[in-house]
Design a protein around this motif. Structure first.
Motif, mmCIF file in Angstrom:
data_model
loop_
_atom_site.group_PDB
_atom_site.id
_atom_site.type_symbol
_atom_site.label_atom_id
_atom_site.label_comp_id
_atom_site.label_asym_id
_atom_site.label_seq_id
_atom_site.Cartn_x
_atom_site.Cartn_y
_atom_site.Cartn_z
ATOM 1 N N TYR A 4 0.904 -1.547 -0.093
ATOM 2 C CA TYR A 4 -0.271 -0.135 0.337
ATOM 3 C C TYR A 4 0.585 1.079 -0.184
ATOM 4 O O TYR A 4 2.510 1.686 0.829
ATOM 5 C CB TYR A 4 -0.975 -0.055 1.385
ATOM 6 C CG TYR A 4 -1.784 -1.302 1.303
ATOM 7 C CD1 TYR A 4 -1.821 -2.319 1.653
ATOM 8 C CD2 TYR A 4 -3.144 -0.150 1.090
ATOM 9 C CE1 TYR A 4 -3.481 -3.112 1.508
ATOM 10 C CE2 TYR A 4 -4.372 -1.429 0.700
ATOM 11 C CZ TYR A 4 -3.507 -3.042 0.903
ATOM 12 O OH TYR A 4 -5.317 -3.811 0.723
ATOM 13 N N PRO A 15 -4.347 4.618 3.560
ATOM 14 C CA PRO A 15 -3.134 3.745 2.811
ATOM 15 C C PRO A 15 -4.550 3.056 1.725
ATOM 16 O O PRO A 15 -5.170 3.324 1.401
ATOM 17 C CB PRO A 15 -3.486 3.025 3.076
ATOM 18 C CG PRO A 15 -3.849 2.928 5.487
ATOM 19 C CD PRO A 15 -5.045 4.302 5.023
ATOM 20 N N LEU A 39 -3.930 0.662 -2.172
ATOM 21 C CA LEU A 39 -3.859 -0.641 -2.100
ATOM 22 C C LEU A 39 -2.767 -0.660 -3.447
ATOM 23 O O LEU A 39 -3.211 0.327 -4.569
ATOM 24 C CB LEU A 39 -5.170 -1.168 -2.745
ATOM 25 C CG LEU A 39 -4.087 -2.795 -3.204
ATOM 26 C CD1 LEU A 39 -3.464 -3.502 -2.158
ATOM 27 C CD2 LEU A 39 -5.115 -3.564 -3.764
ATOM 28 N N LEU A 63 3.510 0.746 2.911
ATOM 29 C CA LEU A 63 3.089 -0.335 3.628
ATOM 30 C C LEU A 63 3.542 -1.542 3.075
ATOM 31 O O LEU A 63 2.428 -2.156 2.013
ATOM 32 C CB LEU A 63 2.268 -0.499 4.559
ATOM 33 C CG LEU A 63 1.143 1.332 5.359
ATOM 34 C CD1 LEU A 63 0.100 1.533 5.156
ATOM 35 C CD2 LEU A 63 2.017 1.075 6.429
#
Lengths: 111, 116
Positions: A36, A44, A46, A87
């Protein structure tokens, strides 16, 4: 031991550079892996899903190494707009609904 | 359409107030999540609903009370919060097909909560 370990950085790279982020996970039964992107004070979003050995989308390549329990994200030809926190997320082994987050890696692309 | 909506965008409340956060998705997803995120930290899971039933509660204090009125809606009721509860509260949804594969999470824009 944490479920997901990620180098927090920060990574400061010049425009046009190639940068790679790494992430390791602790449970060998994990099946689904995600990268992410999160911009400052935003949610966040994707970027890529990884279910087999890897995935490529334009300048972004994600690779999975199950033997080493390691996921990577490669960004080629970095743009200023790539500056964000990335992330690493691993989907849990027992149910579909337990997601484990890495601490995030901060990237700044410099003009 | 991969949109999850959240209201309000910002909320300021006192420690004695009662307020609610709302989340909605129309992707037909059957799992919905509440996360709390502090600055420079990753999202921290609070609750998971699967097929409108609470399936995961990560030992969240009772001053946070989730509710899932139907498969598209998720609420988080807040009461007697503390200043340390100030954070970005994120809602997410995923398909939940009973398998870990292809169960991608999509996040809403979050509610930025400040407790005075």
């Amino acid at each position: 031991r944490k479920e997901v370990e990620q180098d927090p950085g920060p990574f400061n790279v010049p425009e046009g550079a190639t940068v790679a982020f790494n992430c390791t996970y602790s449970n060998s039964a994990s099946q689904s892996f995600f990268w992410y992107r999160q911009d400052c004070r935003k949610e966040p979003k994707l970027l890529m899903s990884v279910y087999s050995s890897g995935n490529e989308d334009g300048r972004f390549t994600a690779q999975l190494n199950r033997a080493s329990q390691y996921i990577s994200l490669l960004i080629r030809d970095s743009k200023l707009s790539d500056s964000a926190t990335y992330l690493c997320v691993v989907n849990g082994r027992n149910t579909g609904n337990q997601f484990y987050f890495g601490t995030g890696t901060s990237l700044t692309v410099i003009p | 359409d991969t949109e999850v909506t959240q209201t309000p965008k910002h909320l300021v409340m006192g420690m004695t107030n009662k307020k609610s956060l709302k989340c909605e998705q129309h992707m037909g997803h059957r799992a919905m999540y509440w996360y709390k995120q502090k600055a420079k930290k990753p999202p921290e899971l609070m609750f998971v609903y699967s097929y409108e039933k609470l399936s995961i509660n990560e030992s969240v204090p009772s001053r946070f009370s989730p509710e899932c009125p139907n498969s598209s809606l998720l609420n988080l009721h807040l009461h007697a919060l503390q200043p340390e509860d100030s954070a970005l509260y994120l809602c997410a949804s995923s398909q939940d097909m009973g398998t870990v594969l292809y169960n991608e999470q999509f996040f809403g824009p979050g509610t930025r909560l400040t407790v005075l």
